[in-house]
Design a protein around this motif. Structure first.
Motif, PDB file in Angstrom:
ATOM      1  N   LYS A  31       5.590  48.063  -1.294  1.00  0.00           N
ATOM      2  CA  LYS A  31       6.681  48.554  -2.124  1.00  0.00           C
ATOM      3  C   LYS A  31       6.254  48.847  -3.564  1.00  0.00           C
ATOM      4  O   LYS A  31       7.104  48.952  -4.441  1.00  0.00           O
ATOM      5  N   GLY A  32       4.962  48.984  -3.789  1.00  0.00           N
ATOM      6  CA  GLY A  32       4.481  49.270  -5.135  1.00  0.00           C
ATOM      7  C   GLY A  32       3.149  49.988  -5.073  1.00  0.00           C
ATOM      8  O   GLY A  32       2.449  49.945  -4.053  1.00  0.00           O
ATOM      9  N   PRO A  33       2.747  50.672  -6.142  1.00  0.00           N
ATOM     10  CA  PRO A  33       1.499  51.451  -6.113  1.00  0.00           C
ATOM     11  C   PRO A  33       0.248  50.604  -5.923  1.00  0.00           C
ATOM     12  O   PRO A  33      -0.705  51.051  -5.293  1.00  0.00           O
ATOM     13  N   VAL A  34       0.238  49.397  -6.466  1.00  0.00           N
ATOM     14  CA  VAL A  34      -0.945  48.547  -6.327  1.00  0.00           C
ATOM     15  C   VAL A  34      -1.109  48.098  -4.882  1.00  0.00           C
ATOM     16  O   VAL A  34      -2.173  48.262  -4.276  1.00  0.00           O
ATOM     17  N   ALA A  35      -0.050  47.530  -4.310  1.00  0.00           N
ATOM     18  CA  ALA A  35      -0.129  47.069  -2.927  1.00  0.00           C
ATOM     19  C   ALA A  35      -0.337  48.233  -1.967  1.00  0.00           C
ATOM     20  O   ALA A  35      -1.069  48.110  -0.976  1.00  0.00           O
ATOM     21  N   GLN A  36       0.278  49.391  -2.253  1.00  0.00           N
ATOM     22  CA  GLN A  36       0.112  50.552  -1.382  1.00  0.00           C
ATOM     23  C   GLN A  36      -1.323  51.046  -1.414  1.00  0.00           C
ATOM     24  O   GLN A  36      -1.903  51.401  -0.373  1.00  0.00           O
ATOM     25  N   GLY A  37      -1.922  51.062  -2.613  1.00  0.00           N
ATOM     26  CA  GLY A  37      -3.314  51.479  -2.716  1.00  0.00           C
ATOM     27  C   GLY A  37      -4.244  50.543  -1.978  1.00  0.00           C
ATOM     28  O   GLY A  37      -5.174  50.974  -1.291  1.00  0.00           O
ATOM     29  N   GLN A  38      -3.998  49.245  -2.088  1.00  0.00           N
ATOM     30  CA  GLN A  38      -4.826  48.279  -1.372  1.00  0.00           C
ATOM     31  C   GLN A  38      -4.640  48.399   0.133  1.00  0.00           C
ATOM     32  O   GLN A  38      -5.594  48.268   0.905  1.00  0.00           O
ATOM     33  N   SER A  39      -3.409  48.659   0.572  1.00  0.00           N
ATOM     34  CA  SER A  39      -3.147  48.851   1.990  1.00  0.00           C
ATOM     35  C   SER A  39      -3.863  50.086   2.521  1.00  0.00           C
ATOM     36  O   SER A  39      -4.476  50.057   3.595  1.00  0.00           O
ATOM     37  N   ASP A  40      -3.806  51.197   1.755  1.00  0.00           N
ATOM     38  CA  ASP A  40      -4.492  52.420   2.165  1.00  0.00           C
ATOM     39  C   ASP A  40      -6.002  52.198   2.237  1.00  0.00           C
ATOM     40  O   ASP A  40      -6.672  52.707   3.145  1.00  0.00           O
ATOM     41  N   THR A 160       3.313  42.414 -16.120  1.00  0.00           N
ATOM     42  CA  THR A 160       2.032  41.813 -16.456  1.00  0.00           C
ATOM     43  C   THR A 160       2.164  40.310 -16.366  1.00  0.00           C
ATOM     44  O   THR A 160       2.930  39.701 -17.110  1.00  0.00           O
ATOM     45  N   LEU A 161       1.442  39.704 -15.440  1.00  0.00           N
ATOM     46  CA  LEU A 161       1.490  38.258 -15.245  1.00  0.00           C
ATOM     47  C   LEU A 161       0.298  37.600 -15.918  1.00  0.00           C
ATOM     48  O   LEU A 161      -0.825  38.116 -15.875  1.00  0.00           O
ATOM     49  N   ARG A 162       0.546  36.443 -16.547  1.00  0.00           N
ATOM     50  CA  ARG A 162      -0.498  35.570 -17.067  1.00  0.00           C
ATOM     51  C   ARG A 162      -0.372  34.260 -16.303  1.00  0.00           C
ATOM     52  O   ARG A 162       0.668  33.610 -16.349  1.00  0.00           O
ATOM     53  N   LEU A 163      -1.406  33.884 -15.577  1.00  0.00           N
ATOM     54  CA  LEU A 163      -1.295  32.764 -14.644  1.00  0.00           C
ATOM     55  C   LEU A 163      -2.231  31.624 -15.001  1.00  0.00           C
ATOM     56  O   LEU A 163      -3.375  31.849 -15.418  1.00  0.00           O
ATOM     57  N   THR A 164      -1.737  30.403 -14.823  1.00  0.00           N
ATOM     58  CA  THR A 164      -2.558  29.201 -14.948  1.00  0.00           C
ATOM     59  C   THR A 164      -1.995  28.151 -13.995  1.00  0.00           C
ATOM     60  O   THR A 164      -1.011  28.402 -13.289  1.00  0.00           O
ATOM     61  N   SER A 165      -2.616  26.992 -13.959  1.00  0.00           N
ATOM     62  CA  SER A 165      -2.173  25.926 -13.064  1.00  0.00           C
ATOM     63  C   SER A 165      -2.099  24.615 -13.824  1.00  0.00           C
ATOM     64  O   SER A 165      -2.908  24.368 -14.728  1.00  0.00           O
ATOM     65  N   ASN A 166      -1.138  23.774 -13.445  1.00  0.00           N
ATOM     66  CA  ASN A 166      -1.019  22.452 -14.040  1.00  0.00           C
ATOM     67  C   ASN A 166      -1.455  21.370 -13.062  1.00  0.00           C
ATOM     68  O   ASN A 166      -1.191  20.195 -13.270  1.00  0.00           O
ATOM     69  N   PHE A 167      -2.082  21.773 -11.954  1.00  0.00           N
ATOM     70  CA  PHE A 167      -2.728  20.788 -11.087  1.00  0.00           C
ATOM     71  C   PHE A 167      -3.878  21.489 -10.392  1.00  0.00           C
ATOM     72  O   PHE A 167      -4.698  22.116 -11.083  1.00  0.00           O
ATOM     73  N   THR A 168      -4.012  21.438  -9.110  1.00  0.00           N
ATOM     74  CA  THR A 168      -5.186  21.997  -8.464  1.00  0.00           C
ATOM     75  C   THR A 168      -5.136  23.520  -8.425  1.00  0.00           C
ATOM     76  O   THR A 168      -4.113  24.133  -8.738  1.00  0.00           O
ATOM     77  N   MET A 169      -6.244  24.133  -8.032  1.00  0.00           N
ATOM     78  CA  MET A 169      -6.309  25.590  -7.952  1.00  0.00           C
ATOM     79  C   MET A 169      -5.338  26.097  -6.890  1.00  0.00           C
ATOM     80  O   MET A 169      -5.210  25.525  -5.819  1.00  0.00           O
ATOM     81  N   ASN A 170      -4.653  27.192  -7.210  1.00  0.00           N
ATOM     82  CA  ASN A 170      -3.713  27.799  -6.288  1.00  0.00           C
ATOM     83  C   ASN A 170      -3.909  29.300  -6.263  1.00  0.00           C
ATOM     84  O   ASN A 170      -4.652  29.857  -7.075  1.00  0.00           O
ATOM     85  N   SER A 171      -3.229  29.961  -5.360  1.00  0.00           N
ATOM     86  CA  SER A 171      -3.354  31.399  -5.221  1.00  0.00           C
ATOM     87  C   SER A 171      -1.969  32.030  -5.181  1.00  0.00           C
ATOM     88  O   SER A 171      -1.163  31.714  -4.305  1.00  0.00           O
ATOM     89  N   PHE A 172      -1.703  32.923  -6.125  1.00  0.00           N
ATOM     90  CA  PHE A 172      -0.400  33.587  -6.261  1.00  0.00           C
ATOM     91  C   PHE A 172      -0.429  34.870  -5.441  1.00  0.00           C
ATOM     92  O   PHE A 172      -1.336  35.681  -5.567  1.00  0.00           O
ATOM     93  N   PHE A 173       0.602  35.081  -4.619  1.00  0.00           N
ATOM     94  CA  PHE A 173       0.576  36.227  -3.714  1.00  0.00           C
ATOM     95  C   PHE A 173       1.991  36.727  -3.442  1.00  0.00           C
ATOM     96  O   PHE A 173       2.844  35.982  -2.974  1.00  0.00           O
ATOM     97  N   ILE A 174       2.238  38.011  -3.758  1.00  0.00           N
ATOM     98  CA  ILE A 174       3.446  38.721  -3.334  1.00  0.00           C
ATOM     99  C   ILE A 174       2.951  39.902  -2.502  1.00  0.00           C
ATOM    100  O   ILE A 174       2.611  40.956  -3.044  1.00  0.00           O
ATOM    101  N   PRO A 175       2.861  39.765  -1.187  1.00  0.00           N
ATOM    102  CA  PRO A 175       2.215  40.792  -0.357  1.00  0.00           C
ATOM    103  C   PRO A 175       2.798  42.192  -0.515  1.00  0.00           C
ATOM    104  O   PRO A 175       2.071  43.179  -0.421  1.00  0.00           O
ATOM    105  N   ALA A 176       4.100  42.301  -0.764  1.00  0.00           N
ATOM    106  CA  ALA A 176       4.725  43.619  -0.853  1.00  0.00           C
ATOM    107  C   ALA A 176       4.349  44.367  -2.117  1.00  0.00           C
ATOM    108  O   ALA A 176       4.512  45.593  -2.180  1.00  0.00           O
ATOM    109  N   LEU A 177       3.841  43.660  -3.142  1.00  0.00           N
ATOM    110  CA  LEU A 177       3.644  44.283  -4.445  1.00  0.00           C
ATOM    111  C   LEU A 177       2.213  44.267  -4.954  1.00  0.00           C
ATOM    112  O   LEU A 177       1.842  45.115  -5.769  1.00  0.00           O
ATOM    113  N   SER A 178       1.397  43.309  -4.523  1.00  0.00           N
ATOM    114  CA  SER A 178       0.046  43.215  -5.085  1.00  0.00           C
ATOM    115  C   SER A 178      -0.822  42.333  -4.217  1.00  0.00           C
ATOM    116  O   SER A 178      -0.341  41.702  -3.265  1.00  0.00           O
ATOM    117  N   GLY A 179      -2.101  42.282  -4.560  1.00  0.00           N
ATOM    118  CA  GLY A 179      -2.990  41.343  -3.908  1.00  0.00           C
ATOM    119  C   GLY A 179      -2.831  39.962  -4.513  1.00  0.00           C
ATOM    120  O   GLY A 179      -2.067  39.749  -5.457  1.00  0.00           O
TER     121      GLY A 179
END
Length: 357
Positions: A31-40, A160-179
């Motif tokens: 549903k977005g240009p980034v995720a669509q480009g990665q899908s293609d 524009t997201l700025r991401l950090t963690s307050n405990f162990t390493m994690n992985s942020f993922f919205i499949p419809a919009l980005s990697g």
């Protein structure tokens, strides 16, 4: 042979159940240009590899049929050892495909770099994301509000997201919009995306794609793409303490400060760990300490809205893990880190632009 056929049929039936009967094909329905480009990009790589897989499968079946023992018309060449034409085909085609895949990988890694801003006429919306213990916290610094396990943003507007963690390493993922991108303690990563349209009423799925403990399966949230007017209405409702008027299931609170932020970390051990600690306790004191522990949650933290946020809360989470600067005043370095991070993003953007040219 019979077992092979049964295995293929079983896998085919499972694939049909997972896709055709209500399965989530979101990676192929972006549903977005980034995720669509990665899908293609992913589908292009699959098609290229099928140029080898499909002919190989067909030839394996055809050769077996043609040279079966009962076929007396097939050529029998027991002294055959070499064919230049076959060597060219079996080595040349894969080499060409690998070369194309290498170029696509190099091009795609620059084109869809998560640090690269999405091109748009609209100014981007900045959201600070903190991976807390089995929940996601979203801070809107420009709007001075925060949420837990829910994110809203206008459609056709870069985020524009700025991401950090307050405990162990994690992985942020919205499949419809980005990697996906990692959120790590003491570090800041970037992710940029854009939604082409408004989301369904339930929003897009968001979750952690990196195992991080017993409560990992509860790290789920919803990402809502809404119109500009709906986003402005939601921000106003949250700031006025009336966020439940937009989402009746949400919990509205006042200020997200250090005290409230610390209270969001719920649970000390899994239920099974606590039970084992109680059973294995050697003294009454150890047993009492084990019984006082709280188990990790068994369902996601409820959506929570905060009408205001303590200044530099996001920066304070990053600085908490800066081991080289324990005891130092980080108030001055927070701005420097943000500037350095933005500078890195600009460099990546310029590099990607030069690659395209």
């Amino acid at each position: 042979m019979r077992q092979t056929i049964l295995a293929v049929l079983s896998l085919s039936a499972m694939a049909a159940l997972l896709t055709g009967c209500g399965g989530d094909m979101v990676l192929l329905n972006s549903k977005g240009p980034v995720a669509q480009g990665q899908s293609d990009l992913m589908m292009t790589a699959i098609y290229l590899m099928l140029l080898v897989v499909i002919p190989s499968a067909i030839m394996a079946l055809w050769f077996g049929w043609k040279y079966r023992a009962s076929n007396k018309d097939a050529d029998y060449k027991p002294t055959w050892a070499h064919s230049t034409a076959i060597e060219i085909v079996v080595w040349g085609i894969p080499v060409i495909i690998i070369g194309i895949l290498a170029w696509l990988t190099w091009w795609g890694s620059h084109k869809y770099d998560p640090y690269r801003p999405v091109e748009s006429d609209k100014a981007p919306l900045t959201v600070q994301v903190i991976a807390e213990q089995f929940k996601w916290i979203f801070i809107y610094p420009e709007q001075n509000i925060a949420t837990v396990n829910e994110m809203r943003f206008p459609e056709k507007t870069p985020v524009t997201l700025r991401l950090t963690s307050n405990f162990t390493m994690n992985s942020f993922f919205i499949p419809a919009l980005s990697g996906q991108i990692y959120a790590m303690a003491g570090m800041q990563t970037h992710l940029n995306f854009l939604a082409d349209e408004t989301s369904p009423a339930e929003g897009y799925r968001g979750f952690s794609s990196n195992y991080s403990g017993y409560g990992f399966s509860q790290m789920r949230f919803r990402a809502h793409s809404v119109t500009d007017a709906q986003f402005a209405e939601w921000v106003a409702a949250v700031k006025s303490g009336n966020g439940a008027s937009v989402n009746p299931n949400a919990v509205q609170k006042a200020v997200l400060d250090q005290t409230e932020f610390a209270a969001l970390r719920d649970g000390n051990r899994s239920k099974h760990q606590i039970e084992a600690m109680v059973v294995n306790a050697q003294t009454p004191e150890e047993k009492a300490a084990a019984e006082a522990l709280k188990p990790y949650p068994t369902k996601p933290h409820p959506v929570t809205y905060y009408s205001s946020v303590e200044p530099k809360l996001f920066e304070s989470v990053i600085n908490r893990y800066m081991s080289n600067y324990h005891g130092a005043d980080h108030s001055a370095t927070a701005g420097h880190e943000a500037a350095a991070s933005d500078a890195h993003a600009n460099v990546e953007h310029a590099t990607a632009a030069s690659v395209e040219e």
